[in-house]
Design a protein around this motif. Sequence first.
Motif, PDB file in Angstrom:
ATOM      1  N   ASP A   1      34.883  39.199  41.986  1.00 45.14           N
ATOM      2  CA  ASP A   1      35.302  37.817  42.209  1.00 45.14           C
ATOM      3  C   ASP A   1      34.639  36.960  41.141  1.00 45.14           C
ATOM      4  O   ASP A   1      34.133  37.485  40.156  1.00 45.14           O
ATOM      5  CB  ASP A   1      35.022  37.343  43.646  1.00 45.14           C
ATOM      6  CG  ASP A   1      33.557  37.257  44.016  1.00 45.14           C
ATOM      7  OD1 ASP A   1      32.714  37.002  43.139  1.00 45.14           O
ATOM      8  OD2 ASP A   1      33.245  37.443  45.205  1.00 45.14           O
TER       9      ASP A   1
ATOM     10  N   ASP B   1      42.968  40.115  38.651  1.00 45.21           N
ATOM     11  CA  ASP B   1      41.584  39.656  38.756  1.00 45.21           C
ATOM     12  C   ASP B   1      40.746  39.983  37.525  1.00 45.21           C
ATOM     13  O   ASP B   1      39.620  39.494  37.398  1.00 45.21           O
ATOM     14  CB  ASP B   1      40.895  40.297  39.973  1.00 45.21           C
ATOM     15  CG  ASP B   1      41.468  39.817  41.285  1.00 45.21           C
ATOM     16  OD1 ASP B   1      41.914  38.665  41.360  1.00 45.21           O
ATOM     17  OD2 ASP B   1      41.454  40.614  42.244  1.00 45.21           O
TER      18      ASP B   1
ATOM     19  N   LYS C   1      38.392  37.687  35.512  1.00 52.17           N
ATOM     20  CA  LYS C   1      37.129  37.256  36.113  1.00 52.17           C
ATOM     21  C   LYS C   1      35.943  38.017  35.541  1.00 52.17           C
ATOM     22  O   LYS C   1      34.797  37.584  35.674  1.00 52.17           O
ATOM     23  CB  LYS C   1      37.172  37.426  37.633  1.00 52.17           C
ATOM     24  CG  LYS C   1      38.185  36.520  38.301  1.00 52.17           C
ATOM     25  CD  LYS C   1      38.252  36.762  39.786  1.00 52.17           C
ATOM     26  CE  LYS C   1      39.326  35.896  40.410  1.00 52.17           C
ATOM     27  NZ  LYS C   1      39.441  36.140  41.844  1.00 52.17           N
TER      28      LYS C   1
END
Length: 138
Positions: free
Chosen positions: A113, A24, A27
């Motif tokens: 996110d 992740d 991001k």
Amino acid sequence: MKRFFLIGCAFLFLGCSSRVSVDDLNKLNGYWEITRVTFADGNTKEYKVNTSVDYIKVEDRKGFRKKVHPKLNGTFETSDDAETFTVVEEGKGLSIRYKTELSEWSELLTELDDDVFSVVNPEGIRYDYKRFEPISIQ
């Protein structure tokens, strides 16, 4: 009894929340503005308007973060000052370890996110960010 059930459910929910993964980290790339700081005692400070935003660039667990000032024409004013960091895996999750000429510190990455991220420092202060959306007046 009902109260114990609700408390148990809350701990179960918090304990099962997903951790941020190394996959992740991309991001984090981009422009972010702070929205809230939650202090260890539970008090909060909300940020409705920001005169500066953070630009973050990370690749292969290494990166930098710098303050930039958005202008009304959609560009940014910046300096050459940047805080370099590395991302390391620890028992609690991923930590961002910063190092400048003057200081070293770390923050635990607790949420990430496409639109938001949060970190917590060792003093228990939580910083919440949202993706910056520029306003262009030309």
